[in-house]
Design a protein around this motif. Sequence first.
Motif, PDB file in Angstrom:
ATOM      1  N   GLU A   1       0.830  -1.209   0.000  1.00  0.00           N
ATOM      2  CA  GLU A   1       0.000   0.000   0.000  1.00  0.00           C
ATOM      3  C   GLU A   1       0.863   1.258   0.000  1.00  0.00           C
ATOM      4  OE1 GLU A   1      -3.889  -1.857   2.372  1.00  0.00           O
ATOM      5  OE2 GLU A   1      -2.512  -0.473   3.404  1.00  0.00           O
ATOM      6  N   LEU A   2       2.027   1.188   0.643  1.00  0.00           N
ATOM      7  CA  LEU A   2       2.944   2.330   0.612  1.00  0.00           C
ATOM      8  C   LEU A   2       3.455   2.572  -0.804  1.00  0.00           C
ATOM      9  CD1 LEU A   2       4.657   4.520   1.943  1.00  0.00           C
ATOM     10  CD2 LEU A   2       6.362   2.756   2.475  1.00  0.00           C
ATOM     11  N   LEU A   3       3.850   1.506  -1.482  1.00  0.00           N
ATOM     12  CA  LEU A   3       4.339   1.647  -2.863  1.00  0.00           C
ATOM     13  C   LEU A   3       3.230   2.151  -3.790  1.00  0.00           C
ATOM     14  CD1 LEU A   3       6.580  -1.541  -3.217  1.00  0.00           C
ATOM     15  CD2 LEU A   3       7.317   0.830  -2.919  1.00  0.00           C
ATOM     16  N   ALA A   4       2.001   1.725  -3.532  1.00  0.00           N
ATOM     17  CA  ALA A   4       0.867   2.210  -4.337  1.00  0.00           C
ATOM     18  C   ALA A   4       0.659   3.705  -4.098  1.00  0.00           C
ATOM     19  CB  ALA A   4      -0.388   1.425  -3.974  1.00  0.00           C
ATOM     20  N   ALA A   5       0.790   4.136  -2.845  1.00  0.00           N
ATOM     21  CA  ALA A   5       0.644   5.560  -2.530  1.00  0.00           C
ATOM     22  C   ALA A   5       1.745   6.369  -3.195  1.00  0.00           C
ATOM     23  CB  ALA A   5       0.678   5.763  -1.020  1.00  0.00           C
ATOM     24  N   VAL A   6       2.967   5.852  -3.173  1.00  0.00           N
ATOM     25  CA  VAL A   6       4.094   6.517  -3.832  1.00  0.00           C
ATOM     26  C   VAL A   6       3.784   6.705  -5.321  1.00  0.00           C
ATOM     27  CG1 VAL A   6       6.492   6.225  -4.583  1.00  0.00           C
ATOM     28  CG2 VAL A   6       5.857   5.772  -2.190  1.00  0.00           C
ATOM     29  N   LYS A   7       3.297   5.662  -5.957  1.00  0.00           N
ATOM     30  CA  LYS A   7       2.989   5.704  -7.389  1.00  0.00           C
ATOM     31  C   LYS A   7       1.930   6.771  -7.699  1.00  0.00           C
ATOM     32  CE  LYS A   7       1.682   2.638 -11.229  1.00  0.00           C
ATOM     33  NZ  LYS A   7       0.520   3.390 -11.741  1.00  0.00           N
ATOM     34  N   THR A   8       0.870   6.807  -6.886  1.00  0.00           N
ATOM     35  CA  THR A   8      -0.210   7.773  -7.129  1.00  0.00           C
ATOM     36  C   THR A   8       0.267   9.204  -6.962  1.00  0.00           C
ATOM     37  OG1 THR A   8      -1.891   6.180  -6.394  1.00  0.00           O
ATOM     38  CG2 THR A   8      -2.512   8.509  -6.405  1.00  0.00           C
ATOM     39  N   PHE A   9       0.990   9.468  -5.884  1.00  0.00           N
ATOM     40  CA  PHE A   9       1.456  10.836  -5.656  1.00  0.00           C
ATOM     41  C   PHE A   9       2.448  11.267  -6.735  1.00  0.00           C
ATOM     42  CE2 PHE A   9       0.044  10.173  -1.149  1.00  0.00           C
ATOM     43  CZ  PHE A   9      -0.881  11.210  -1.142  1.00  0.00           C
ATOM     44  N   LYS A  10       3.272  10.363  -7.185  1.00  0.00           N
ATOM     45  CA  LYS A  10       4.192  10.691  -8.290  1.00  0.00           C
ATOM     46  C   LYS A  10       3.400  11.110  -9.525  1.00  0.00           C
ATOM     47  CE  LYS A  10       8.059   9.829  -9.227  1.00  0.00           C
ATOM     48  NZ  LYS A  10       9.224  10.722  -9.458  1.00  0.00           N
TER      49      LYS A  10
ATOM     50  N   GLY B   1      11.070   6.270  -6.956  1.00  0.00           N
ATOM     51  CA  GLY B   1      11.010   7.730  -7.002  1.00  0.00           C
ATOM     52  C   GLY B   1      10.286   8.336  -5.827  1.00  0.00           C
ATOM     53  N   ALA B   2      10.384   7.693  -4.663  1.00  0.00           N
ATOM     54  CA  ALA B   2       9.635   8.139  -3.491  1.00  0.00           C
ATOM     55  C   ALA B   2      10.115   9.475  -2.941  1.00  0.00           C
ATOM     56  CB  ALA B   2       9.706   7.076  -2.389  1.00  0.00           C
ATOM     57  N   PHE B   3      11.397   9.799  -3.140  1.00  0.00           N
ATOM     58  CA  PHE B   3      11.986  10.976  -2.488  1.00  0.00           C
ATOM     59  C   PHE B   3      12.213  12.117  -3.474  1.00  0.00           C
ATOM     60  CE2 PHE B   3      13.883   7.069  -0.530  1.00  0.00           C
ATOM     61  CZ  PHE B   3      13.031   7.022   0.569  1.00  0.00           C
ATOM     62  N   GLN B   4      12.265  13.319  -2.940  1.00  0.00           N
ATOM     63  CA  GLN B   4      12.506  14.484  -3.783  1.00  0.00           C
ATOM     64  C   GLN B   4      13.952  14.483  -4.300  1.00  0.00           C
ATOM     65  OE1 GLN B   4      12.642  14.419  -0.484  1.00  0.00           O
ATOM     66  NE2 GLN B   4      12.970  16.443   0.423  1.00  0.00           N
ATOM     67  N   GLN B   5      14.190  15.210  -5.371  1.00  0.00           N
ATOM     68  CA  GLN B   5      15.543  15.294  -5.916  1.00  0.00           C
ATOM     69  C   GLN B   5      16.474  15.983  -4.919  1.00  0.00           C
ATOM     70  OE1 GLN B   5      15.404  17.240  -9.736  1.00  0.00           O
ATOM     71  NE2 GLN B   5      14.748  15.394 -10.808  1.00  0.00           N
ATOM     72  N   GLY B   6      17.714  15.510  -4.879  1.00  0.00           N
ATOM     73  CA  GLY B   6      18.715  16.128  -4.013  1.00  0.00           C
ATOM     74  C   GLY B   6      18.571  15.797  -2.547  1.00  0.00           C
ATOM     75  N   PHE B   7      17.920  14.676  -2.222  1.00  0.00           N
ATOM     76  CA  PHE B   7      17.678  14.359  -0.808  1.00  0.00           C
ATOM     77  C   PHE B   7      18.966  14.153  -0.020  1.00  0.00           C
ATOM     78  CE2 PHE B   7      17.197  10.410  -3.279  1.00  0.00           C
ATOM     79  CZ  PHE B   7      18.151   9.601  -2.686  1.00  0.00           C
ATOM     80  N   ASN B   8      20.041  13.761  -0.685  1.00  0.00           N
ATOM     81  CA  ASN B   8      21.317  13.577   0.017  1.00  0.00           C
ATOM     82  C   ASN B   8      22.058  14.894   0.248  1.00  0.00           C
ATOM     83  OD1 ASN B   8      21.445  10.878   0.722  1.00  0.00           O
ATOM     84  ND2 ASN B   8      22.379  10.233  -1.212  1.00  0.00           N
TER      85      ASN B   8
END
Length: 448
Positions: free
Chosen positions: A190-199, A264-271
């Motif tokens: 369900e977390l991966l599904a949420a990631v996909k939808t928000f992307k 692709g769960a995280f924003q660019q430049g997270f590091n």
Amino acid sequence: MKKRITASLASVLALSTLVACSQAPAETGGTSGKPSGETKTEAPAEKIKLSVWHNFSGDDLRAKAVRGQIEKFQKAHPEIELDAQAIPPDGYRQRLKTVAAANEMPDVFFAHAGTGIKEYYDGGLLQPITPLLDKKPEWKNNFMEGAFGPLSFNNEIYAAPINASVTSLFFYNKSLFDQHGVKVPKTWDELLAAVKTFKEKGVTPISLGNKAAWLAQSSILSSLADRVTGTDWFMKAAKQDGAKFTDPEFVQALTYFKGLADAGAFQQGFNSLDNTQMEQYFIQGKAAMMIDGAWALTNMAATGTKEQLDQVEVTVLPAIPGGKGDPNTLSGGAGGGLAISKKLTGKKLDAAYELIYTVSGPEGMKAVAESNSVVNYKVDVDPTKVTSLFLKAYNLTKQVKFTPVYDAYLSSQGAEAINNGLQELLMGGKPEDIAKKLQDAQAKSLGK
């Protein structure tokens, strides 16, 4: 009616008088009535010098509360010259290790629980604060069960926790979930599904700021890996006794973590973002979720509006299918506290005790709790002084069990290996390679 958590209040520990009284004038003689010699007086007593190092340097409410207690101590004791240094968290541990290597520890210093304080204990650099606690049983007995565990060795306590360590709160923006019709995830799928939808909707799924490298380990991996491996396995691996970090279950945990980055769960430049920037990004509604520690509560309370805070909910990390660990858990436990250098004696030691009591005593604990920080102490919190989000998180911590935070049990070398390894993993590194680096570092540090 306001709900309160009952607490006992202890009287403030008074220091003995530190300044000597001046001598009386010399006797007078002769018929003139004038003194036969000059009046002799002692010079004013030299001030006691006391140094304290800590990492409460930010603008968040908890940092301000701790510094406020230190300032309170300064004002109450003008006879003590206090050198208080607030060092940013990202560089604090290394700076402390540098002075420890030279046996030049500050008189009083904040020590992280677990491995953090144990290294200084093993190096013979600390002395227990048990005498102070034993003089104040009503204070000592008001700490939560287990609060002193990671701060104790050989039946002696070496620090009183300033705050509780809760590192893996799962925050989500309810407004964004409702707006896009996304179900709050309770399982990994369900977390991966949420990631996909928000992307697909153009919303960053999970805010992450891993510039200092520790956050991904402390806030995400510690909880995620426990769900996969179970706590017993980790404790064995940390001791290098019956388990290794190259075992399939830990590689699987790293693979789950890598899967978030690959999706692709995280924003660019997270590091290149720190945790404060990560929290601001989330509270501004730019990300739907965030996995962070209880320190985020006080950080967001300092920067977010009431409207922003009210739309945030908090829960635990989603469950892993077939995992060996309990899913209704948070990584965390007892927090760090102020410790005392072994070199202190006499009046300097008395002053150090008083400083610790000012910061970690009942009034200090109340100030920290009302800065929207979870504490290991039964304290009377005024609901009007904390955010609704804090109360949600605080209530959650009472309903779950706690599992180990990795860097509280790994050696310094092991913690560094996994911290750096996770930065590499999230940029495309192989789970097997990261697992081997951690295994090699931990085994070498323990001589195995």
